[in-house]
Design a protein around this motif. Structure first.
Motif, PDB file in Angstrom:
ATOM      1  N   HIS A 233      -2.136   7.408  -1.248  1.00 24.21           N
ATOM      2  CA  HIS A 233      -2.329   7.221   0.198  1.00 24.21           C
ATOM      3  C   HIS A 233      -1.301   8.042   0.970  1.00 24.21           C
ATOM      4  O   HIS A 233      -1.625   8.650   2.013  1.00 24.21           O
ATOM      5  CB  HIS A 233      -2.180   5.743   0.567  1.00 24.21           C
ATOM      6  CG  HIS A 233      -3.256   4.868  -0.013  1.00 24.21           C
ATOM      7  ND1 HIS A 233      -3.248   3.499   0.134  1.00 24.21           N
ATOM      8  CD2 HIS A 233      -4.374   5.165  -0.729  1.00 24.21           C
ATOM      9  CE1 HIS A 233      -4.312   2.989  -0.467  1.00 24.21           C
ATOM     10  NE2 HIS A 233      -5.010   3.984  -1.000  1.00 24.21           N
ATOM     11  N   ARG A 234      -0.078   8.090   0.474  1.00 28.20           N
ATOM     12  CA  ARG A 234       0.959   8.868   1.142  1.00 28.20           C
ATOM     13  C   ARG A 234       0.618  10.358   1.124  1.00 28.20           C
ATOM     14  O   ARG A 234       0.902  11.084   2.083  1.00 28.20           O
ATOM     15  CB  ARG A 234       2.319   8.619   0.470  1.00 28.20           C
ATOM     16  CG  ARG A 234       2.850   7.198   0.638  1.00 28.20           C
ATOM     17  CD  ARG A 234       4.265   7.076   0.082  1.00 28.20           C
ATOM     18  NE  ARG A 234       4.836   5.768   0.371  1.00 28.20           N
ATOM     19  CZ  ARG A 234       4.934   4.775  -0.505  1.00 28.20           C
ATOM     20  NH1 ARG A 234       4.493   4.931  -1.745  1.00 28.20           N
ATOM     21  NH2 ARG A 234       5.454   3.614  -0.154  1.00 28.20           N
ATOM     22  N   ARG A 237      -1.881  10.972   3.839  1.00 31.07           N
ATOM     23  CA  ARG A 237      -1.249  10.894   5.159  1.00 31.07           C
ATOM     24  C   ARG A 237      -0.496  12.189   5.465  1.00 31.07           C
ATOM     25  O   ARG A 237      -0.538  12.687   6.605  1.00 31.07           O
ATOM     26  CB  ARG A 237      -0.315   9.685   5.227  1.00 31.07           C
ATOM     27  CG  ARG A 237      -1.042   8.345   5.336  1.00 31.07           C
ATOM     28  CD  ARG A 237      -0.123   7.240   5.831  1.00 31.07           C
ATOM     29  NE  ARG A 237       0.934   6.907   4.873  1.00 31.07           N
ATOM     30  CZ  ARG A 237       0.825   5.968   3.925  1.00 31.07           C
ATOM     31  NH1 ARG A 237      -0.304   5.276   3.799  1.00 31.07           N
ATOM     32  NH2 ARG A 237       1.825   5.720   3.120  1.00 31.07           N
ATOM     33  N   GLU A 238       0.186  12.739   4.458  1.00 31.80           N
ATOM     34  CA  GLU A 238       0.887  14.003   4.657  1.00 31.80           C
ATOM     35  C   GLU A 238      -0.110  15.132   4.903  1.00 31.80           C
ATOM     36  O   GLU A 238       0.121  16.011   5.742  1.00 31.80           O
ATOM     37  CB  GLU A 238       1.767  14.326   3.442  1.00 31.80           C
ATOM     38  CG  GLU A 238       3.048  13.535   3.371  1.00 31.80           C
ATOM     39  CD  GLU A 238       3.937  13.821   4.572  1.00 31.80           C
ATOM     40  OE1 GLU A 238       4.184  15.010   4.883  1.00 31.80           O
ATOM     41  OE2 GLU A 238       4.362  12.844   5.226  1.00 31.80           O
ATOM     42  N   ASP A 240      -2.980  14.909   6.313  1.00 33.85           N
ATOM     43  CA  ASP A 240      -3.466  14.790   7.700  1.00 33.85           C
ATOM     44  C   ASP A 240      -2.388  15.205   8.687  1.00 33.85           C
ATOM     45  O   ASP A 240      -2.675  15.843   9.708  1.00 33.85           O
ATOM     46  CB  ASP A 240      -3.904  13.352   7.970  1.00 33.85           C
ATOM     47  CG  ASP A 240      -5.156  12.964   7.180  1.00 33.85           C
ATOM     48  OD1 ASP A 240      -5.899  13.878   6.772  1.00 33.85           O
ATOM     49  OD2 ASP A 240      -5.363  11.755   6.958  1.00 33.85           O
ATOM     50  N   ARG A 241      -1.125  14.867   8.383  1.00 36.98           N
ATOM     51  CA  ARG A 241      -0.037  15.209   9.301  1.00 36.98           C
ATOM     52  C   ARG A 241       0.151  16.716   9.381  1.00 36.98           C
ATOM     53  O   ARG A 241       0.370  17.282  10.464  1.00 36.98           O
ATOM     54  CB  ARG A 241       1.259  14.544   8.845  1.00 36.98           C
ATOM     55  CG  ARG A 241       2.454  14.782   9.771  1.00 36.98           C
ATOM     56  CD  ARG A 241       3.671  13.999   9.288  1.00 36.98           C
ATOM     57  NE  ARG A 241       4.242  14.567   8.085  1.00 36.98           N
ATOM     58  CZ  ARG A 241       5.155  15.544   8.082  1.00 36.98           C
ATOM     59  NH1 ARG A 241       5.584  16.056   9.230  1.00 36.98           N
ATOM     60  NH2 ARG A 241       5.646  16.002   6.952  1.00 36.98           N
TER      61      ARG A 241
END
Length: 726
Positions: A233-234, A237-238, A240-241
């Motif tokens: 998940h992390r 998220r990265e 997407d960031r």
């Protein structure tokens, strides 16, 4: 400026940490530093880091007051790093010799944000397998850098922290750190590649990735493997960031590969947890599947993807079972092809042995005798060593336990009066081995012995290791002729307890004999007597050997050489007597593996040279002797308990360490003077070097390292833990 900061986290890696640190510090590159982080390790890892920091100013040791886990421990090291690049090397892996100059040259030439290096998997059975580097990059990129979007296949390289060097300022700029929990490499290694503008690949094997037989997370079952989901998940998220949506299909493919790898590993996911893990994978598939679709692999891998997408656990499970059944069938067929039929005729003795082994199997079907303990030492040579000391302590502390010794028929006469015994090979022998609750030995019991539920096997060992032992002997084949390493591991798997005399022994046994036993680091029971012996007892023993108060008694006790079975150290007893003076008495003891050639001394020397090879208890010889002369024998560690002079006579040291293999340099860390020739040995005694200040200081350092636990109560500590559960 420091080019590379090595961050080495340490938790339960004491058996391997020295090899890791040595492999870094021996590299021919000067501008490096090593930051060792003791993650509140319960073993000796922190002490090893502190030891290296004390003697090498390139090493910094950090001790954490509580365990934080691998990821946060790496962050601690990262925060203290000053190098331009950071290399996170795990404490149980090690670098390939002389790899660092090529790494440094590539860093200076290309200045990448990330440099990925190659590795091999170094298995515990001494086999090596290559990485996927050659499949991912059939044609190495060479000294160029690229962005991940230009070479997305880079994601297929192993996602570990230790196979890549990362520019420290780049990490600070993109604010990347390690997350807590298992599979922490995932949420660091992939985002590093996603964020980097300059990625380099060096197709040079730099890391030996140790595949441990025991103690590795990848071989530990449990619910913590579910933490892999949050780590991925992390990653997303990265992604997407950073806004790297063009790489989402490639990252998704890698995520699915990883999930299915974890699910398919029976050493990680227990059978009862597999349906739940599969359901989570199906949820992840639906959640992160790219809107525009992705490439489904060919063959069985693609079928698994489709089954995950539809949530078809039953079919998925059946597919896995079919695959495992096919593998089992192939193994059986292979064994059948290799099977050799037994000879048609058997000797009477072999037939008797078969009957007795069948009798032992029948006895194993009977109940365990709850108060029976079986003792043995040195392949049934008699009553000796650590098992004898534990036996005596158990008689005092646990009198309800019946102790029975196993002894060879030709050694029965050496047993102390009142000691109950059985003769090896008899029906009584097979019965006690099958029925005893406790089995205590300083070597391994035969392969015919099976570990029964609720029984306790205690391995006491019989010395602190100088030479390499167990699995480590695989690297020194001349000293391991005829060894069956698979059989050795089956025997080691029977151990419940391993008794060690010091932290160094604990570290070496863990790597030589990897298994699930509990270490009792309590001192050596056999050395209790050296601590508690009275002056009157010492005088009595000296008198038995004909030594008075004014005589200097020297014990010469060399070890044997497995790689040179006929070798004897160059030692002239008559000339040695001349060197130690007219009041000298020489006790000569061969190793128990062989007998010394019996050369009769001249009349003038008779009575002053005694062959004590047959003496039943070496502790008597230690107590009687004023000085020990030895080479690579564990006798030095026991004798050091007495705090009397020790001389290392090592005429074949260079050949011994290269062919037999050693764990430490006895010539550099000796407990006293070192002689490399017989002439030097004579000079040690003639010049008084034996009792010099330097000799005393060397012995003191040696005792601090190896004898700190020897307080006269080791046998009691073992007996209380093993028999009383304290």
């Amino acid at each position: 400026m420091t080019l590379i900061s090595f961050v080495v986290p340490a938790f339960r890696v004491q058996g391997y940490l020295r090899e890791c640190l040595d492999s870094i510090l021996a590299q021919p590159v000067a501008d490096i530093e090593v930051i060792g982080v003791d993650d509140c390790s319960p073993d000796g890892s922190g002490d090893i880091l502190a030891e290296y920091a004390d003697r090498d100013d390139r090493v910094t040791a950090v001790r954490l007051d509580h365990n934080v886990g691998l990821g946060p421990a790496r962050n601690v090291g990262l925060d203290r790093a000053v190098g331009e690049y950071v290399w996170f090397v795990d404490g149980d892996d090690w670098l390939v010799p002389d790899c660092l100059p090529e790494v440094a040259a590539r860093l200076r030439a290309t200045r990448p944000d990330v440099l990925i290096v190659d590795h091999v998997r170094a298995h515990w059975d001494n086999t090596v397998t290559r990485s996927a580097m050659v499949e991912v990059f059939p044609e190495p990129p060479g000294p160029v850098t690229f962005r991940l979007a230009e070479r997305p296949e880079t994601l297929e390289l192993l996602h570990t922290a230790w196979n890549r060097l990362v520019r420290r300022q780049f990490l600070a700029d993109v604010e990347l750190r390690f997350a807590p929990g298992w599979y922490e490499d995932v949420s660091f290694s992939y985002p590093v590649l996603l964020a980097a503008d300059r990625i380099g690949v060096l197709d040079v094997v730099c890391v030996n990735y140790r595949q441990r037989r025991a103690g590795a997370i990848t071989r530990t079952r449990g619910e913590r493997h579910f933490e892999v989901f949050e780590q991925w998940h992390r990653v997303f998220r990265e992604l997407d960031r950073i806004g790297a949506q063009e790489l989402r299909p490639a990252v998704f493919d890698r995520m699915m590969w990883h999930y299915l790898t974890v699910l398919g590993n029976g050493d990680r996911i227990a059978p009862e947890l597999r349906p739940t893990f599969f359901a989570r994978v199906a949820i992840e598939h639906a959640r992160f599947r790219p809107p525009g679709g992705h490439r489904v692999p060919d063959g069985v891998a693609g079928l698994k993807h489709r089954l995950v997408a539809t949530g078809s656990w039953r079919t998925f499970s059946a597919l896995r079972a079919a695959g495992r059944a096919g593998e089992a069938a192939r193994r059986v067929a292979g064994r059948a092809r290799r099977r050799v039929l037994p000879p048609a005729r058997r000797s009477v003795r072999l037939g008797r042995d078969v009957v007795l082994r069948q009798y032992q199997r029948a006895q194993r079907r009977r109940p365990v005798e709850e108060n029976l303990a079986v003792y043995a030492a040195y392949w049934y040579r008699g009553y000796a060593c650590n098992p004898a000391a534990v036996y005596e302590a158990a008689r005092r502390l646990a009198p309800q336990v019946r102790g029975v010794w196993i002894v060879r028929r030709d050694r029965v006469h050496t047993l102390p009066e009142g000691v109950e015994y059985v003769v090896a090979g008899t029906a009584a022998y097979h019965r006690v081995l099958a029925r005893a609750r406790w089995l205590i030995n300083n070597v391994n019991f035969p392969d015919s012995v099976r570990k029964r539920p609720d029984t306790v096997h205690v391995q006491t060992h019989h010395g602190t290791p100088v030479k390499v032992m167990g699995l480590d002997q695989q690297s020194y084949p001349l000293g391991a002729v005829g060894m069956d390493f698979a059989g050795l591991l089956r025997r080691v798997d029977r151990w419940d307890f391993s008794v060690t005399s010091n932290s160094f022994s604990t570290q070496m046994w863990e790597r030589a004999y990897p298994a699930g036993y509990t270490t009792l680091e309590v001192g050596y029971p056999r050395n209790d007597r050296l601590v508690t012996a009275t002056a009157e007892e010492v005088l009595r023993l000296r008198a038995e050997f004909g030594a008075g108060l004014g005589e200097q008694v020297v014990l010469y006790a060399p070890t044997h050489r497995e790689h040179l079975p006929r070798y004897r150290p160059p030692f002239d007893p008559e000339r040695f007597l001349d060197g130690i003076g007219p009041s000298g008495l020489l006790l000569m003891r061969s190793h128990y593996f062989h007998d010394r050639s019996r050369r009769v001394p001249p009349p003038a020397a008779r009575g002053r040279i005694l062959d004590v090879s047959a003496h039943p208890r070496i502790e008597d010889l230690y107590l009687a002797a004023d000085v020990l002369v030895t080479d690579y024998s564990s006798a030095m560690f026991d004798y050091a308990v007495l705090d009397r002079p020790i001389v290392i006579y090592a005429p074949d040291w260079d050949a011994y360490r290269l062919t037999r293999g050693v764990y430490f340099d006895v010539t550099a860390e000796a407990p006293g003077p070192v002689a490399r020739t017989f002439a030097e040995l004579l000079d040690v005694f003639r010049t008084g070097e034996l009792r010099s200040t330097a000799a005393d200081q060397a012995r003191e350092r040696f005792r601090e390292r190896f004898c700190a636990l020897e307080d006269g109560h080791a046998a009691e500590r073992v007996a209380r833990r093993v028999f009383l559960g304290e």
